[in-house]
Design an enzyme around this catalytic site. Structure first.
Site, PDB file in Angstrom:
ATOM      1  N   PHE A  79       0.865  -1.185   0.000  1.00 43.02           N
ATOM      2  CA  PHE A  79       0.000   0.000   0.000  1.00 43.02           C
ATOM      3  C   PHE A  79       0.897   1.229   0.000  1.00 43.02           C
ATOM      4  O   PHE A  79       1.713   1.410   0.900  1.00 43.02           O
ATOM      5  CB  PHE A  79      -0.940   0.033   1.212  1.00 43.02           C
ATOM      6  CG  PHE A  79      -1.929   1.163   1.109  1.00 43.02           C
ATOM      7  CD1 PHE A  79      -3.160   0.981   0.493  1.00 43.02           C
ATOM      8  CD2 PHE A  79      -1.611   2.434   1.590  1.00 43.02           C
ATOM      9  CE1 PHE A  79      -4.063   2.044   0.366  1.00 43.02           C
ATOM     10  CE2 PHE A  79      -2.503   3.494   1.456  1.00 43.02           C
ATOM     11  CZ  PHE A  79      -3.730   3.297   0.849  1.00 43.02           C
ATOM     12  N   ASP A 133       9.321   2.339   1.832  1.00 37.70           N
ATOM     13  CA  ASP A 133       8.161   3.107   2.295  1.00 37.70           C
ATOM     14  C   ASP A 133       7.990   2.861   3.793  1.00 37.70           C
ATOM     15  O   ASP A 133       7.474   1.826   4.210  1.00 37.70           O
ATOM     16  CB  ASP A 133       6.916   2.671   1.510  1.00 37.70           C
ATOM     17  CG  ASP A 133       5.656   3.422   1.946  1.00 37.70           C
ATOM     18  OD1 ASP A 133       5.688   4.072   3.021  1.00 37.70           O
ATOM     19  OD2 ASP A 133       4.644   3.338   1.242  1.00 37.70           O
ATOM     20  N   LYS A 175       2.662   9.884   8.499  1.00 37.94           N
ATOM     21  CA  LYS A 175       1.963   9.403   9.691  1.00 37.94           C
ATOM     22  C   LYS A 175       2.538   9.903  11.017  1.00 37.94           C
ATOM     23  O   LYS A 175       2.246  11.009  11.436  1.00 37.94           O
ATOM     24  CB  LYS A 175       1.906   7.876   9.642  1.00 37.94           C
ATOM     25  CG  LYS A 175       0.918   7.360   8.580  1.00 37.94           C
ATOM     26  CD  LYS A 175       0.610   5.901   8.787  1.00 37.94           C
ATOM     27  CE  LYS A 175      -0.267   5.291   7.718  1.00 37.94           C
ATOM     28  NZ  LYS A 175      -1.695   5.561   7.885  1.00 37.94           N
TER      29      LYS A 175
HETATM   30  N1  PMP Z   1       2.371   4.158   2.565  1.00 37.83           N
HETATM   31  C1  PMP Z   1       2.026   3.350   3.566  1.00 37.83           C
HETATM   32  C2  PMP Z   1       2.925   2.235   3.945  1.00 37.83           C
HETATM   33  C3  PMP Z   1       0.831   3.569   4.264  1.00 37.83           C
HETATM   34  O1  PMP Z   1       0.480   2.748   5.265  1.00 37.83           O
HETATM   35  C4  PMP Z   1       0.008   4.653   3.898  1.00 37.83           C
HETATM   36  C5  PMP Z   1      -1.300   4.958   4.615  1.00 37.83           C
HETATM   37  N2  PMP Z   1      -1.924   3.911   5.215  1.00 37.83           N
HETATM   38  C6  PMP Z   1       0.405   5.471   2.832  1.00 37.83           C
HETATM   39  C7  PMP Z   1       1.600   5.198   2.198  1.00 37.83           C
HETATM   40  C8  PMP Z   1      -0.420   6.643   2.392  1.00 37.83           C
HETATM   41  O2  PMP Z   1      -0.375   7.647   3.315  1.00 37.83           O
HETATM   42  P1  PMP Z   1      -1.432   8.876   3.281  1.00 37.83           P
HETATM   43  O3  PMP Z   1      -2.764   8.316   3.618  1.00 37.83           O
HETATM   44  O4  PMP Z   1      -0.901   9.832   4.292  1.00 37.83           O
HETATM   45  O5  PMP Z   1      -1.378   9.418   1.891  1.00 37.83           O
END
Ligand code: PMP
Length: 401
Positions: free
Chosen positions: A127, A214, A243
């Site tokens: 994700f 990521d 986050k």
């Molecule tokens: N990368 C990872 C690993 C995530 O867990 C998330 C959100 N769950 C995102 C990217 C996307 O982040 P955002 O919702 O702040 O765009």
């Protein structure tokens, strides 16, 4: 009628205030927060030092724009470089934007090497966000469906499978980078084997690819180190963060090292809000508090305790496939879809999440105390065992009929 778009199947509760790992709704009912706003509020809610830092900054300056020097951004860049070993950072506002920056870095890196259509290796069940590029990188049809055409230039392989990456390296000369979460959060709290990151580093080294981790969900102390890659000592070239970085103030960052650090020139990338004084003050306070209160040590201690207790109480039960995770990123995989556990837990004053239909996910704040962990277990374990009993009851009835 609500005027808010219907993008979330929201639970029927609205919180009014919070303190530490606790939230209160308007009726005064309190809830133990084992989600921390999906791995965001590591310091818990209303941390006094964090609140004071934000208040002080609010009275001075909120936003100026990246047309000018931003002292707090420089300071935050220094801190992030120091704790990660990375060289520099681009500031944005969210995880998907941090990943967008990573994808753009990889493409520019490829073009600089005369690769016409640079491609990035990505993983099943990954994700990376909801923008068009990041949903294209995401390994979930559910996230992509309805938004085609997807962005080209992603080659997908199974997670935690080095041979699959090697096969891509042999057949595809356009690859310039690998983008991977070391612990897949949304994908079901999936962990990789010990040598995976070192293996990826070796492949990336051989083929001159960028290793892009990521750490949007796994970063900022959640797994017991600042970043999940630090458990193995293998450093990435690019690392998107968000986050937990601002503890709830929206801020994202894309860190870069070595060949990735000097790619962007003025005009190549930008963000109006990215790294504004208020967001940077929040992140600096967050870093200070995580350090001062030794919250990473707490994440290890409390996370190990929760996983061990879950293993002891649920581990052997029929219907429980696996209990896994690192630090305070914890998954309980069941063999049935278990979304109903979320409203049931809410009813009992506990906030949890279910991802991939059958994985209970826990992301408590880094300040989670032993007593709170005990209360979490005392609420969650009976919920899961009752659920498992209900699952096996019809089968047992059918067998005896
Ligand atoms: N990368 C990872 C690993 C995530 O867990 C998330 C959100 N769950 C995102 C990217 C996307 O982040 P955002 O919702 O702040 O765009």
């Amino acid at each position: 009628m609500t005027h808010v778009m219907n993008t979330y199947a929201r639970l029927p509760v609205a919180f009014e205030r919070g303190e530490g790992a606790w939230l209160w709704d308007a009726s005064g009912k309190r809830y133990l927060d084992a989600m921390a706003g999906v791995a965001v509020c590591g310091l818990g809610h209303s941390h006094p030092k964090y609140v004071a830092a934000l208040r002080a900054q609010l009275g001075k300056l909120v936003h100026t724009s990246n047309l000018y020097q931003i002292t707090l951004q420089e300071k935050l860049g220094d801190r992030l470089a120091a704790i990660s070993g990375m060289d520099n950072v681009f500031f944005c506002n969210s995880g998907c934007e941090a990943n967008e920056a990573a994808i753009k870095l990889a493409r520019m890196y490829g073009h600089n090497r005369n690769i016409e259509a640079p491609a990035i290796v990505v993983m099943d069940k990954a994700f990376h966000g909801r923008t068009i590029a990041t949903l294209s990188a995401t390994g979930s049809r559910k996230v992509q469906a309805g938004f085609e055409p997807l962005v080209a230039g992603f080659v997908r392989v199974p997670f935690d499978d080095l041979d699959a990456v090697r096969r891509v390296a042999e057949s595809n000369r356009s690859v310039v980078a690998v983008l991977v979460e070391l612990l897949q959060g949304e994908g079901g709290v999936n962990i990789c084997h010990d040598g995976y990151l070192a293996g990826l580093r070796e492949i990336c080294g051989t083929h001159e690819w960028l290793l892009m981790l990521d750490e949007v969900q796994s970063g900022m102390g959640r797994t017991g180190t600042w970043f999940a890659f630090q458990h193995s000592g293998v450093k990435p070239d690019v690392m998107p963060l968000a986050k937990g970085l601002g503890n709830g103030m929206p801020i994202g960052a894309c860190l870069a090292a070595g060949p990735a650090a000097q790619l962007f020139k003025p005009g190549n990338h930008g963000s109006t809000f990215g790294g504004n004084p208020l967001a940077c003050a929040a992140a600096l306070a967050t870093l200070d508090i995580i350090e001062e209160e030794r919250l990473m040590e707490n994440a290890v201690r409390t996370g190990d305790f929760i996983r061990a207790e879950l293993g002891r109480k649920l581990g052997g039960l029929k219907g429980v496939r696996e209990i896994r995770g690192k630090g305070l990123m914890i998954g309980i995989e069941l063999d049935h879809p278990c979304g109903e556990l979320v409203p049931q837990a809410l009813g009992r004053g506990l906030l949890i999440n279910v991802t991939m239909d059958n994985v209970v996910r826990l992301l408590p704040p880094l300040v989670f105390k032993r007593e709170e962990a005990e209360l979490l277990l005392a609420t969650l374990v009976p919920l899961v065992t009752e659920f498992l009993d209900r699952q096996s009851a019809p089968q047992a009835a059918a067998q005896s009929a």
